[in-house]
Design an enzyme around this catalytic site. Structure first.
Site, PDB file in Angstrom:
ATOM      1  N   SER A  97       0.776  -1.175   0.063  1.00 12.23           N
ATOM      2  CA  SER A  97       0.073  -0.036   0.038  1.00 12.23           C
ATOM      3  C   SER A  97       0.922   1.403  -0.174  1.00 12.23           C
ATOM      4  CB  SER A  97      -0.922  -0.089   1.386  1.00 12.23           C
ATOM      5  OG  SER A  97      -2.007   1.121   1.161  1.00 12.23           O
ATOM      6  N   ASP A 236      -2.741   6.259  -3.352  1.00  6.46           N
ATOM      7  CA  ASP A 236      -1.653   5.355  -2.819  1.00  6.46           C
ATOM      8  C   ASP A 236      -1.004   4.488  -3.951  1.00  6.46           C
ATOM      9  OD1 ASP A 236      -3.569   3.680  -2.670  1.00  6.46           O
ATOM     10  OD2 ASP A 236      -3.107   2.978  -0.551  1.00  6.46           O
ATOM     11  N   ASP A 238      -1.344   1.187  -4.013  1.00  8.15           N
ATOM     12  CA  ASP A 238      -2.015  -0.062  -4.771  1.00  8.15           C
ATOM     13  C   ASP A 238      -3.572   0.598  -5.073  1.00  8.15           C
ATOM     14  OD1 ASP A 238      -2.650   0.386  -1.928  1.00  8.15           O
ATOM     15  OD2 ASP A 238      -3.637  -1.486  -1.926  1.00  8.15           O
ATOM     16  N   ASP A 240      -6.134   1.596  -3.296  1.00  8.90           N
ATOM     17  CA  ASP A 240      -7.373   1.659  -2.621  1.00  8.90           C
ATOM     18  C   ASP A 240      -7.716   2.889  -1.895  1.00  8.90           C
ATOM     19  OD1 ASP A 240      -5.357   1.458  -0.646  1.00  8.90           O
ATOM     20  OD2 ASP A 240      -6.266  -0.632   0.114  1.00  8.90           O
TER      21      ASP A 240
HETATM   22 MG    MG Z   1      -3.568   1.094  -0.146  1.00 10.58          MG
END
Ligand code: MG
Length: 455
Positions: A97, A236, A238, A240
């Site tokens: 992340s 961010d 990744d 999400d």
């Molecule tokens: Mg994330």
């Protein structure tokens, strides 16, 4: 909380705690857990160790008798979406992340798009630690396949839920993360004029740190000011999480953004339940109550939010870190989908984002963290409860996650982090001075307990 799984799966420094050996074991354990085997989706973010872990997890899954469908570099929400779309048994995302580049992680998803629950992780963990794998016979070993259509399928599905938009100018900063391959294309397909920053996938994150916080977004702010764009978006590593910058170049607090989207979704649905976490701003409660919606507060962490969205039939879930769960498409926070939803609102209202946010107050909310060794966290939290009760005899104490003290027009929460050796604090009040006083008073109590607990 187990030894391996934190709030967001397994996450650690590569080749120190997170080795190929552990990744093979994680694959073997997941494959053993999935009694009906079937195929497992594997996606990864742009980190340098992504391929290494992908091979290792994949090897473990194949050995346990599962087939593997590799979707390559893809955002976390694309990976979760793919578990359902491609009718897999489960999904694995390899990501850390927003953590620094030397970290990576492994997180599992169900084929309903929801992340593995703590109960499921508790079943997987002993399989890993006690090496209770069931290896497949030689003729039952799985097959691996690589596909490149997952992102396209995700984009198409989002587009089928969102009304097209005409000519808004959007600057999107992908931070060299996995959304580099998705969000700029999605926004273009939506009908926006797109300026993409840091949109070349790179695991060294040369453009900026993968955490989308104001101090990392100056470049985005400068470009918005220079181009007079309508909106800035940052993700961010990744994908999400989403944060936005308004058309004047101001960072919008994710709480206010969530309050805006929540109130709009309630209006669209003529009512409904919104799920957020115990550390979310009072501005969300106010916005939801104003339009007749219901609000449910959960533990911090997107899985807790997703579970409550399912349980209470919620129409939207999210956290103040900038996550949005829109359940008709994804039970994993889906930042590209949230971007499309925000843009749809701008088009529908023909208003500037700063105008839409005018009705939502910005209360000072302070967040901080204090280092605390992992093994004493629980003891510290237990002792704090007694101390806090003595110091704030009139506060109402909630224990949904950590300790939350509700005072008149202010609150503070003290919560052990699930991913780092820290205790996190958040305080909100109507005026900054009150929030600061509350934060400093409680921080002192926490520090004192840690000092005494470390001896
Ligand atoms: Mg994330």
């Amino acid at each position: 909380m187990g030894k391996l799984f934190g709030t967001s799966g397994i996450r650690a420094v590569i080749n120190e705690q997170l080795t190929p050996d552990l990744a093979i074991k994680a694959g073997l354990a997941l494959g053993t857990y999935l009694e009906n085997k079937g195929k497992v989706i594997i996606g990864r973010d742009t980190r340098t160790s992504g391929e290494m872990l992908e091979h290792a997890v994949s090897s473990g899954l194949l050995a346990a008798g599962c087939d593997v469908l590799k979707i390559g570099v893809a955002p976390t929400p694309t990976t979760s979406f793919s578990t359902k779309y491609f009718q897999a048994s489960a999904g694995v995302i390899i990501t850390a992340s927003h953590n620094p580049p030397e970290y990576n992680g492994i997180k599992f998803f169900n084929n309903t798009t929801i992340a593995f629950t703590p109960e499921q992780e508790e079943k997987i963990e002993p399989i890993i630690l006690k090496e209770r794998y069931k290896l497949a016979e030689w003729d039952k070993v799985g097959k691996a396949k690589t596909i490149d259509t997952a992102i396209e399928a995700h984009i198409k599905t989002i587009l089928s839920h969102i009304k097209a938009c005409n000519g808004l100018e959007i600057v999107v900063d992908c931070g060299n993360g996995a959304t580099s391959l998705l969000t700029p294309f999605l926004l273009k397909d939506l009908g926006c004029k797109v300026i993409a920053l840091n949109a070349q996938p790179d695991g060294f994150f040369p453009g900026r740190s993968p955490e989308p916080i104001p101090e990392n977004l100056q470049n985005l702010i400068d470009v918005i000011k220079a181009t007079n764009a309508d909106l800035g978006i940052a993700h961010d590593g990744d994908g999400d999480r989403i944060v936005v910058i308004d058309e004047r170049g101001n960072f919008v607090s994710p709480d206010r953004l969530f309050a805006l989207i929540a109130s709009n979704v309630i209006k669209e649905n003529k009512g409904g339940t919104i799920v957020t976490t115990v550390d979310a701003s009072m501005c969300i409660d106010e916005a939801v109550n104003k339009v007749g919606g219901k609000i449910i507060k959960t533990k911090v962490g997107d899985t807790a939010v997703a579970l409550s969205v399912c349980k209470y039939n919620g129409i939207l879930g999210g956290e103040p870190s900038g996550t949005f769960i829109i359940p008709e498409i994804n039970l994993c926070p889906d930042a590209p989908l949230a971007a499309a939803k925000i843009i749809e609102l701008l088009c529908k209202t023909k208003a500037k984002i700063s105008d839409l946010l005018k009705g939502i107050p910005e209360y000072p909310i302070l967040r901080s963290k204090i280092s605390c060794p992992q093994h004493i966290k629980e003891r510290i939290m237990n002792k704090l409860k007694t101390t806090i009760n003595k110091v704030f005899p009139n506060a109402q104490i909630e224990e949904i996650d950590g300790l939350r003290l509700n005072l008149k027009d202010s609150w503070i929460i003290v919560r052990p982090s699930g991913t780092e050796s820290v205790i996190r604090l958040a305080a909100e009040a109507q005026r900054k001075k009150e929030a600061e006083e509350l934060m400093s008073k409680v921080s002192e109590l926490v520090k004192k307990e840690i000092q005494m607990g470390s001896k």
